[in-house]
Design an enzyme around this catalytic site. Sequence first.
Site, PDB file in Angstrom:
ATOM      1  N   HIS A 171      76.912  19.261  40.615  1.00  0.00           N
ATOM      2  CA  HIS A 171      76.302  18.594  39.729  1.00  0.00           C
ATOM      3  C   HIS A 171      74.944  19.711  39.493  1.00  0.00           C
ATOM      4  CE1 HIS A 171      75.220  19.208  43.617  1.00  0.00           C
ATOM      5  NE2 HIS A 171      73.535  19.215  43.921  1.00  0.00           N
ATOM      6  N   HIS A 173      70.784  18.980  38.617  1.00  0.00           N
ATOM      7  CA  HIS A 173      70.305  19.126  38.045  1.00  0.00           C
ATOM      8  C   HIS A 173      68.551  18.665  36.669  1.00  0.00           C
ATOM      9  CE1 HIS A 173      69.716  19.005  42.519  1.00  0.00           C
ATOM     10  NE2 HIS A 173      70.020  19.587  42.513  1.00  0.00           N
TER      11      HIS A 173
END
Length: 185
Positions: A171, A173
Amino acid sequence: MAAAMNSLYLLRGPICIRAFNFIKSINQTAQIQHNAFIRRPLQFRRVLSSIRATSDEELAASAAAANADSGAPTIFDKIISKEIPCSIVYEDESVLAFRDISPQAPVHVLIIPKQRDGLTQLGKAEKRHEVILGQLLHAAKIVAEKEGISDGFRIVINSGASACQSVYHLHLHVLGGRQMKWPPG
């Protein structure tokens, strides 16, 4: 300094030791007066809370690393399948972007691939992941535009326990909405 140290005895465990060592190192390197933290209690509380937060993040990362390659569903898999609600910012056939539940900036959005495909962390990316990696970065640009931060934002990818990765589903950010500092870590 002695008064600040005496107040630390009210604390327990590793936080006490870290706070003591922090104050000791500050005193040695910055030559601050012995009662600086007594005169600045808010600053002292911020130091303690940052030590606690850092410790919590490190513990979460260590615990997550133990199950990193188990193949068990992650919290992100549950978000993708709509088992867990989230505030979606952007979605297409390959990626999902949603607001972080513990934002570290005014804008803090996570971008994940909808299919993990063995991509638990950036350090394990293979040639076959090139397309999705590009799609994630392109999605970050779209998110920045939608959130009104395209003039300045930061992309962060934590890879592995040493980088405090706590969910083993790659993932990104996207952080923005305030002045970022350097160095970040």
